[in-house]
Design an enzyme around this catalytic site. Sequence first.
Site, PDB file in Angstrom:
ATOM      1  N   ASN A 211       9.697 -11.313  -5.237  1.00 22.45           N
ATOM      2  CA  ASN A 211       9.391 -12.036  -6.471  1.00 22.45           C
ATOM      3  C   ASN A 211       9.112 -11.045  -7.590  1.00 22.45           C
ATOM      4  OD1 ASN A 211       6.450 -11.429  -6.465  1.00 22.45           O
ATOM      5  ND2 ASN A 211       6.540 -12.580  -4.544  1.00 22.45           N
ATOM      6  N   PRO A 308       2.189 -16.396   7.192  1.00 21.19           N
ATOM      7  CA  PRO A 308       0.745 -16.655   7.301  1.00 21.19           C
ATOM      8  C   PRO A 308       0.106 -16.618   5.918  1.00 21.19           C
ATOM      9  CG  PRO A 308       1.273 -14.413   8.013  1.00 21.19           C
ATOM     10  CD  PRO A 308       2.587 -15.110   7.776  1.00 21.19           C
ATOM     11  N   ASP A 309      -0.956 -17.394   5.725  1.00 11.81           N
ATOM     12  CA  ASP A 309      -1.710 -17.349   4.465  1.00 11.81           C
ATOM     13  C   ASP A 309      -2.833 -16.318   4.652  1.00 11.81           C
ATOM     14  OD1 ASP A 309      -3.558 -17.767   2.364  1.00 11.81           O
ATOM     15  OD2 ASP A 309      -2.708 -19.757   2.029  1.00 11.81           O
ATOM     16  N   ILE A 310      -2.675 -15.179   4.003  1.00 10.06           N
ATOM     17  CA  ILE A 310      -3.601 -14.053   4.229  1.00 10.06           C
ATOM     18  C   ILE A 310      -4.996 -14.395   3.723  1.00 10.06           C
ATOM     19  CG2 ILE A 310      -4.022 -11.611   3.696  1.00 10.06           C
ATOM     20  CD1 ILE A 310      -0.896 -11.451   3.246  1.00 10.06           C
TER      21      ILE A 310
HETATM   22  N1  CTP Z   1      -1.916 -15.910  -0.662  1.00 11.86           N
HETATM   23  C1  CTP Z   1      -2.019 -15.240   0.527  1.00 11.86           C
HETATM   24  N2  CTP Z   1      -1.081 -15.424   1.501  1.00 11.86           N
HETATM   25  C2  CTP Z   1      -0.033 -16.271   1.301  1.00 11.86           C
HETATM   26  C3  CTP Z   1       0.081 -16.964   0.087  1.00 11.86           C
HETATM   27  C4  CTP Z   1      -0.866 -16.759  -0.900  1.00 11.86           C
HETATM   28  O1  CTP Z   1      -2.958 -14.470   0.691  1.00 11.86           O
HETATM   29  N3  CTP Z   1       0.850 -16.416   2.253  1.00 11.86           N
HETATM   30  C5  CTP Z   1      -2.955 -15.742  -1.668  1.00 11.86           C
HETATM   31  C6  CTP Z   1      -2.485 -15.043  -2.944  1.00 11.86           C
HETATM   32  O2  CTP Z   1      -2.665 -13.648  -2.862  1.00 11.86           O
HETATM   33  C7  CTP Z   1      -3.368 -15.679  -3.990  1.00 11.86           C
HETATM   34  C8  CTP Z   1      -3.621 -17.075  -3.456  1.00 11.86           C
HETATM   35  O3  CTP Z   1      -3.376 -17.001  -2.053  1.00 11.86           O
HETATM   36  O4  CTP Z   1      -4.631 -15.042  -4.037  1.00 11.86           O
HETATM   37  C9  CTP Z   1      -2.787 -18.142  -4.080  1.00 11.86           C
HETATM   38  O5  CTP Z   1      -1.430 -17.819  -4.047  1.00 11.86           O
HETATM   39  P1  CTP Z   1      -0.359 -18.790  -4.669  1.00 11.86           P
HETATM   40  O6  CTP Z   1       1.008 -18.242  -4.422  1.00 11.86           O
HETATM   41  O7  CTP Z   1      -0.743 -19.162  -6.069  1.00 11.86           O
HETATM   42  O8  CTP Z   1      -0.618 -20.097  -3.832  1.00 11.86           O
HETATM   43  P2  CTP Z   1      -0.075 -20.619  -2.492  1.00 11.86           P
HETATM   44  O9  CTP Z   1      -1.197 -20.620  -1.527  1.00 11.86           O
HETATM   45  O10 CTP Z   1       1.159 -19.903  -2.059  1.00 11.86           O
HETATM   46  O11 CTP Z   1       0.257 -22.131  -2.898  1.00 11.86           O
HETATM   47  P3  CTP Z   1       1.502 -22.705  -3.779  1.00 11.86           P
HETATM   48  O12 CTP Z   1       2.629 -21.725  -3.645  1.00 11.86           O
HETATM   49  O13 CTP Z   1       1.768 -23.995  -3.150  1.00 11.86           O
HETATM   50  O14 CTP Z   1       0.987 -22.836  -5.181  1.00 11.86           O
END
Ligand code: CTP
Length: 399
Positions: A211, A308-310
Amino acid sequence: MELAGKKIVLGLTGGVACYKAAELARALGRAGASVQVVMTEAATRFITAVTMQALTGNTVYTDQWDARIANNMPHIDLTRDADAIVIVPCSTNFIARLAHGTCDDLLSTLCVARPARVPLMVAPAMNVEMWQNPATQRNVTQIRQDGILLLGPDSGDQACGEVGMGRMLEPEQLLEEIIAAFQPKLMAGRRVLLTAGPTFEPIDPVRGITNLSSGKMGYALARALREAGAEVMLVSGPTALAAPYGVRRIDVQTAQQMLDAVLANVSGQDVFVAVAAVADWRVANASEHKIKKNADGDLPQLEFAQNPDILATVAALPKRPFCVGFAAESEQLEQHGAAKRARKNIPLLVGNLGPQTFGRDDNALMLFDQHGHSELPRADKLTLARQLVREIARRADAS
Ligand code: CTP
């Protein structure tokens, strides 16, 4: 103009690295400081007072008995309105003289005569054997104990042809360190882990999905946290940026690697800040070899898997650090921000107030916490990062 209104006494002692002091003098001037150069006799063998005077626009002093100072007390006159004294380069001999409080020329006398409120910073520059010599190390320990701030040294190629510890920091690193010395130490003693930059999810060995994140906001925040006294570790996706001086960086590519690096280092951290723009999906059927163009025009079929969502993983740890998230939203930041903070179960979420902040040098932020939201108006990312450090420190203190 981060040093606007500051008066810096720039002391030069004998060493080849004097040529870097000329560069630093210019950089300090560009940052808004007024620079007063004082040189030892040995320094004048390496660079002339004429050069330093031309670069700073101020008379250069070398002699304790300089009759140009009306009361003949330059060691007093030059230090009373100084905001900092910086010795660049600082020789082995000058470190020894500082350790003993010796006053045998103008620069050494001025260091001893400075008021206690004036910070003294020194940038050692010497051959590796001279740096490692037990006497030097003893003197370095002593001057640290006396409250003198050491800027470096670094390890690397030396003017004498040898390689090792003792190389002086580069002028831009010295400038960063001098600016840092003026920042309030709101995060002193705290350990902070950050993620920054984009992630890169491979399709095959030469292609991938990423991105537009440049990493600028995360790197600015890492720098501002370090300036505020924190011990900072940065887990970074691919960016073109250099790590801020004094920040430990771990380089990763994918979201999974970022998670692994974060989990390996999260224990003992006081604060976790997730600035990275993590790819939500990875290619599940990534190819081991480069995907060839098909003569029949068949297109590759990519399958995606959830990453995974970190941030959510760290926020769910039993002994979690104070967690700060960022939100990249293209619309309705107020609603999405508040909902995202609740969903991720974190005390502070920072929203980028678009339109497009990726890659830009400035930004505007909206902060969401349990009380609602507030704004940090548009500014360059380092200014915003310093304001954000204040917001994080205040909330982490209270948590
Ligand atoms: N983040 C993370 N791991 C992921 C996705 C997001 O740690 N796989 C963290 C980002 O670093 C940021 C926050 O979560 O601090 C929000 O990221 P964002 O991309 O805005 O949100 P998403 O959780 O991906 O939700 P969406 O794309 O549906 O808005």
